[in-house]
Scaffold this active site. Structure first.
Site, PDB file in Angstrom:
ATOM      1  N   THR A 156      -1.183   2.006   4.474  1.00 15.95           N
ATOM      2  CA  THR A 156      -0.820   3.280   4.375  1.00 15.95           C
ATOM      3  C   THR A 156      -0.090   3.761   5.636  1.00 15.95           C
ATOM      4  OG1 THR A 156      -2.331   3.926   2.828  1.00 15.95           O
ATOM      5  CG2 THR A 156      -1.547   5.481   4.276  1.00 15.95           C
ATOM      6  N   THR A 205      -6.141   6.741   8.054  1.00 10.14           N
ATOM      7  CA  THR A 205      -6.012   5.540   6.925  1.00 10.14           C
ATOM      8  C   THR A 205      -7.262   4.824   6.643  1.00 10.14           C
ATOM      9  OG1 THR A 205      -4.549   3.380   6.710  1.00 10.14           O
ATOM     10  CG2 THR A 205      -5.356   3.674   8.722  1.00 10.14           C
ATOM     11  N   GLY A 206      -7.286   4.171   5.600  1.00  8.90           N
ATOM     12  CA  GLY A 206      -8.686   3.517   5.250  1.00  8.90           C
ATOM     13  C   GLY A 206      -9.299   4.158   3.802  1.00  8.90           C
ATOM     14  N   ARG A 223      -7.392   8.578  -9.820  1.00 12.35           N
ATOM     15  CA  ARG A 223      -7.871   8.822  -8.362  1.00 12.35           C
ATOM     16  C   ARG A 223      -6.702   9.088  -7.255  1.00 12.35           C
ATOM     17  NH1 ARG A 223      -7.318   6.420  -2.821  1.00 12.35           N
ATOM     18  NH2 ARG A 223      -8.992   6.471  -1.917  1.00 12.35           N
ATOM     19  N   SER A 241       0.943  -1.290  -0.019  1.00 10.02           N
ATOM     20  CA  SER A 241      -0.013   0.100   0.054  1.00 10.02           C
ATOM     21  C   SER A 241       0.832   1.171   0.042  1.00 10.02           C
ATOM     22  CB  SER A 241      -0.879   0.123   1.239  1.00 10.02           C
ATOM     23  OG  SER A 241      -1.939  -1.055   1.259  1.00 10.02           O
ATOM     24  N   THR A 285       1.362   7.001   0.690  1.00 10.52           N
ATOM     25  CA  THR A 285       0.527   5.533   0.175  1.00 10.52           C
ATOM     26  C   THR A 285       0.577   5.548  -1.223  1.00 10.52           C
ATOM     27  OG1 THR A 285      -1.563   4.818   0.357  1.00 10.52           O
ATOM     28  CG2 THR A 285      -1.769   6.966  -0.056  1.00 10.52           C
TER      29      THR A 285
HETATM   30  C1  SD4 Z   1      -6.487   6.116   0.248  1.00 12.54           C
HETATM   31  N1  SD4 Z   1      -6.239   6.281   2.622  1.00 12.54           N
HETATM   32  O1  SD4 Z   1      -5.893   6.355  -0.649  1.00 12.54           O
HETATM   33  C2  SD4 Z   1      -5.888   5.795   1.663  1.00 12.54           C
HETATM   34  C3  SD4 Z   1      -5.548   4.323   1.484  1.00 12.54           C
HETATM   35  C4  SD4 Z   1      -5.239   3.614   2.845  1.00 12.54           C
HETATM   36  O2  SD4 Z   1      -4.281   1.964   3.942  1.00 12.54           O
HETATM   37  O3  SD4 Z   1      -5.339   4.162   3.825  1.00 12.54           O
HETATM   38  N2  SD4 Z   1      -4.693   2.465   2.902  1.00 12.54           N
HETATM   39  O4  SD4 Z   1      -7.720   6.183   0.446  1.00 12.54           O
END
Ligand code: SD4
Length: 336
Positions: free
Chosen positions: A195, A246-247, A223, A93, A213
Site C-alpha cells: 500500500t 500501512t499493514g 471490506r 496491493s 491501496t
Molecule cells: C488495508 N492498510 O486495507 C491496508 C493494507 C495495506 O499494504 O496496507 N497493505 O488494511
C-alpha cells in the site's frame, strides 16, 4: 546522520531559518532548548522540498520529487507519486494488478489531504485505476469527503476517468490458487504489503499526503480498511506534520493511528517517538495478537524530520530529499 542547527542568541519564536536555499519558519515548540540562548533543532535533514512514502517505492517518490523540484505543490506531488504505483501492475496491493477480494473483485480504497485540512476519499471503488485522483476530485468538486462503491465509480466516469479491468492475469491466478483452500489469514509481510502512503513538503513548506491501496488480499467482499479513512490511514496537519499507515487496517482504525501520531507530535514528540508510541498502543493491548500481523507508520513534521516504525521487521520508508532517493529500513518492535 542527524544534522543539527544551532541558533545562538536568537528569539526562538517565529524565527526564519535559512536552510539550504529554503526559508523555514521555526517555532519554539519544535526546538529542544539546551540553554537560555541556544536551541537545537533535531532537523534530520531539513532541506526542502522532500517526500517520503511507505515501502520501497522509488519510482513513485521520484515522480513526486520531480513535481516538487519544479516548484509544484505537495498535493500535486503526492497525487502524481501515488499514481505511479496505481499504474504499476506488478504491485499487488495497489491499483491495477491489485489482489482481489474473495469474490475475485479488485476494490480500491484511497484518500488525500491537503495543507488546509481538506480531504477526499473513495472506498470500495472498482474498475478505475487512479483511485487517488478520484479521491482528490471528491475533495475538490463535491461537498463531501467520501464516496463509496457504485456512487464513487459513477462519479469517476462522469469526470471522464476510463473504465478498466483491474484484475490482471497474475492476480487472477493468485486468487484461483487461494480459492483452493480459501483460508483467510492476513499475516504480516507475507501478503506482499505495499500500500502506498505518501507525504510531501513543498518548497513553500506546505504539507500534503495521500494513500491508495487494493486493501488486504482476499478480503471479504465489501471490506474497507484504514487507507481511505482520514485520521486512520492518513492525517495531515499543516502546522504540525503528517502521518500515513500501512499493514492490517483494522488495527490502525481501532487506534485512529495517523491522527494519533500527529497529535503526539503536537504534544512535542519527534516523528520517530510518535510512530513508536502509536505502535505501542497496538501491541500493548491486552490479548494483542500482534505477532500475527504487521502495522507500519511513516511520519514527518513541519521541519522535515521523519520517523518510521513498525511491529515487525522488513517495513521500510522511501525518502527523496536533497536529490537523493533512498529506501531506508524501519526500526521495529518485535525483536524476538
Ligand atoms: C488495508 N492498510 O486495507 C491496508 C493494507 C495495506 O499494504 O496496507 N497493505 O488494511
Amino acid at each position: 546522520m542527524k544534522r543539527r542547527i544551532f541558533l545562538k542568541n536568537a528569539s526562538l519564536t517565529g524565527v526564519g531559518l535559512a536552510v539550504g536555499s529554503t526559508l523555514l519558519n521555526c517555532d519554539e515548540k519544535y526546538m529542544k532548548k539546551t540553554s537560555k540562548d541556544e536551541a537545537i533543532i533535531d532537523s534530520g535533514k531539513a532541506s526542502l522540498p522532500m517526500v517520503i512514502a511507505t515501502w520501497d517505492v522509488k519510482n513513485a517518490t521520484a515522480k513526486a520529487w520531480e513535481v516538487l523540484e519544479a516548484g509544484g505543490n505537495a498535493l500535486d506531488a503526492v497525487e502524481q507519486g501515488c499514481k505511479v504505483e496505481e499504474a504499476n501492475e506488478k504491485g499487488q496491493s495497489v491499483g491495477k494488478g491489485g489482489l482481489p477480494d474473495r469474490e475475485g473483485n479488485v476494490t480500491l480504497d484511497a484518500c488525500i489531504m491537503d495543507k488546509h485540512g481538506n480531504c477526499g476519499a473513495v472506498v470500495y471503488l472498482q474498475n478505475i485505476v487512479h483511485a487517488v485522483s478520484v479521491a482528490r476530485k471528491v475533495m475538490e468538486v463535491t461537498p463531501h469527503v467520501m464516496l463509496a462503491g457504485k456512487g464513487a465509480e459513477q462519479f469517476a466516469y462522469e469526470l471522464g476517468f476510463p473504465k478498466e479491468n483491474l484484475l490482471t492475469e497474475p492476480s487472477k491466478k493468485a486468487w484461483k490458487a487461494w480459492k483452493k483452500t480459501s483460508e483467510y489469514n492476513p499475516i504480516i509481510n507475507i501478503e506482499n504489503h505495499d500500500t502506498i502512503g505518501m507525504l510531501a513538503i513543498d518548497k513553500n513548506g506546505d504539507l500534503s499526503g495521500a494513500c491508495t491501496t487494493s486493501g488486504l488480499a482476499f478480503k471479504m467482499a465489501g471490506r474497507v480498511g484504514d487507507s481511505p479513512i482520514i485520521g486512520s490511514g492518513l492525517f495531515v496537519d499543516n502546522e504540525i506534520g503528517a502521518c500515513v499507515a500501512t499493514g492490517l487496517g483494522e488495527e490502525v482504525v481501532k487506534t485512529v493511528g495517523s491522527f494519533l501520531v500527529v497529535e503526539l507530535m503536537r504534544q512535542g514528540k519527534t516523528p520517530q517517538e510518535a510512530c513508536e508510541e502509536a505502535i505501542s498502543r497496538i501491541v500493548n493491548k491486552p490479548n494483542s495478537d500482534y505477532k500475527n500481523f504487521q502495522v507500519g507508520y511513516v511520519a514527518l513534521n513541519k521541519q522535515g524530520v521523519t520517523g518510521s516504525y513498525s511491529i515487525h521487521e522488513f517495513f521500510s520508508m522511501t525518502k527523496y530529499q536533497d536529490g537523493k532517493n533512498e529506501n531506508l529500513p524501519s526500526n521495529f518492535f518485535n525483536k524476538s
